[in-house]
Design an enzyme around this catalytic site. Sequence first.
Site, PDB file in Angstrom:
ATOM      1  N   CYS A   1      22.002  14.351   4.044  1.00 31.20           N
ATOM      2  CA  CYS A   1      21.702  14.543   5.466  1.00 31.20           C
ATOM      3  C   CYS A   1      23.000  14.941   6.163  1.00 31.20           C
ATOM      4  O   CYS A   1      23.932  15.422   5.509  1.00 31.20           O
ATOM      5  CB  CYS A   1      21.043  13.315   6.086  1.00 31.20           C
ATOM      6  SG  CYS A   1      22.062  11.817   6.117  1.00 31.20           S
TER       7      CYS A   1
ATOM      8  N   ASN B   1      25.145  10.925   6.581  1.00 27.60           N
ATOM      9  CA  ASN B   1      25.042   9.959   5.478  1.00 27.60           C
ATOM     10  C   ASN B   1      25.084   8.512   5.973  1.00 27.60           C
ATOM     11  O   ASN B   1      25.592   7.617   5.299  1.00 27.60           O
ATOM     12  CB  ASN B   1      26.122  10.196   4.405  1.00 27.60           C
ATOM     13  CG  ASN B   1      25.889   9.448   3.091  1.00 27.60           C
ATOM     14  OD1 ASN B   1      26.834   9.088   2.398  1.00 27.60           O
ATOM     15  ND2 ASN B   1      24.660   9.192   2.728  1.00 27.60           N
TER      16      ASN B   1
ATOM     17  N   CYS C   1      22.140   7.507   8.317  1.00 24.50           N
ATOM     18  CA  CYS C   1      20.769   7.172   8.749  1.00 24.50           C
ATOM     19  C   CYS C   1      19.722   7.524   7.693  1.00 24.50           C
ATOM     20  O   CYS C   1      19.132   6.654   7.066  1.00 24.50           O
ATOM     21  CB  CYS C   1      20.421   7.883  10.064  1.00 24.50           C
ATOM     22  SG  CYS C   1      21.469   7.412  11.457  1.00 24.50           S
ATOM     23  N   ARG C   2      19.480   8.829   7.487  1.00 21.42           N
ATOM     24  CA  ARG C   2      18.347   9.244   6.649  1.00 21.42           C
ATOM     25  C   ARG C   2      18.633   9.163   5.154  1.00 21.42           C
ATOM     26  O   ARG C   2      17.844   8.586   4.400  1.00 21.42           O
ATOM     27  CB  ARG C   2      17.922  10.677   7.021  1.00 21.42           C
ATOM     28  CG  ARG C   2      17.283  10.771   8.378  1.00 21.42           C
ATOM     29  CD  ARG C   2      17.208  12.208   8.857  1.00 21.42           C
ATOM     30  NE  ARG C   2      18.535  12.754   9.117  1.00 21.42           N
ATOM     31  CZ  ARG C   2      18.785  14.009   9.462  1.00 21.42           C
ATOM     32  NH1 ARG C   2      17.780  14.868   9.564  1.00 21.42           N
ATOM     33  NH2 ARG C   2      20.021  14.404   9.701  1.00 21.42           N
ATOM     34  N   SER C   3      19.739   9.777   4.701  1.00 18.89           N
ATOM     35  CA  SER C   3      19.935   9.826   3.241  1.00 18.89           C
ATOM     36  C   SER C   3      20.226   8.455   2.614  1.00 18.89           C
ATOM     37  O   SER C   3      19.792   8.215   1.474  1.00 18.89           O
ATOM     38  CB  SER C   3      20.989  10.875   2.845  1.00 18.89           C
ATOM     39  OG  SER C   3      22.243  10.626   3.401  1.00 18.89           O
TER      40      SER C   3
ATOM     41  N   ASP D   1      16.029  13.746  12.661  1.00 19.30           N
ATOM     42  CA  ASP D   1      17.259  12.964  12.794  1.00 19.30           C
ATOM     43  C   ASP D   1      17.011  11.846  13.814  1.00 19.30           C
ATOM     44  O   ASP D   1      16.780  12.127  14.989  1.00 19.30           O
ATOM     45  CB  ASP D   1      18.363  13.917  13.278  1.00 19.30           C
ATOM     46  CG  ASP D   1      19.697  13.225  13.458  1.00 19.30           C
ATOM     47  OD1 ASP D   1      19.731  11.975  13.364  1.00 19.30           O
ATOM     48  OD2 ASP D   1      20.680  13.926  13.704  1.00 19.30           O
TER      49      ASP D   1
HETATM   50  P1  4NP Z   1      21.975  11.195   9.528  1.00 22.92           P
HETATM   51  O1  4NP Z   1      22.047  10.925  11.115  1.00 22.92           O
HETATM   52  O2  4NP Z   1      22.325  12.633   9.302  1.00 22.92           O
HETATM   53  O3  4NP Z   1      20.540  10.885   9.186  1.00 22.92           O
HETATM   54  O4  4NP Z   1      22.955  10.225   8.909  1.00 22.92           O
HETATM   55  C1  4NP Z   1      23.156  11.270  11.872  1.00 22.92           C
HETATM   56  C2  4NP Z   1      24.248  10.423  11.937  1.00 22.92           C
HETATM   57  C3  4NP Z   1      25.352  10.771  12.694  1.00 22.92           C
HETATM   58  C4  4NP Z   1      25.356  11.963  13.384  1.00 22.92           C
HETATM   59  C5  4NP Z   1      24.270  12.813  13.322  1.00 22.92           C
HETATM   60  C6  4NP Z   1      23.175  12.466  12.554  1.00 22.92           C
HETATM   61  N1  4NP Z   1      26.493  12.321  14.175  1.00 22.92           N
HETATM   62  O5  4NP Z   1      26.426  13.338  14.889  1.00 22.92           O
HETATM   63  O6  4NP Z   1      27.537  11.640  14.118  1.00 22.92           O
END
Ligand code: 4NP
Length: 170
Positions: A11, A14, A16-18, A136
Amino acid sequence: MSEPVRVLFVCLGNICRSPLAEGVFRAKVEAAGLDRAIQIDSAGTGAWHVGEPPDPRSVAVGRRHGLDLSAQRARQLTREDLSRFDVLIAMDASNRRNIIRLAPGGDVEPLRGRLWLMRNFEFDDDGAGDDVDVPDPWSGGPDGFLHVYKVLDRACDHLLTWVRAEHALG
Ligand code: 4NP
């Protein structure tokens, strides 16, 4: 025993989702008794959260479903990952674009058959997934994390079926 099949969830951050996908898939792989045959990891295309544990909202929704994500730490996707992993699962289309961009020469050809969207594996009764992206959830509330969990739970069932068939794991 032959080489394990290596599966990487990707993702943006790294956190939240992955990490949740890694936890969901690992539980299914362990339940199937395939934890020696299938190796699982996750990474983010961005570097902002490297070294951090998963977002507390992912940890919480995981815990409510019997998963422990607390030992995971965020890392950034590397070019080596693109050749080392047999299966690369992008959470959304933008992650997928970033993965291809990291490939030597931006060439998608060596990734063909190995790079997929998570929701390619979320079939409905028609056999086809309608949505492209795992949304997201980062800037939203806890509902978004529960939704992500449910998508991942459905998709990882089909992913495991596919990996078993594709790699003759019985
Ligand atoms: P992820 O979510 O891609 O599912 O881990 C996010 C976590 C942090 C950010 C964006 C998406 N960020 O912009 O810091």
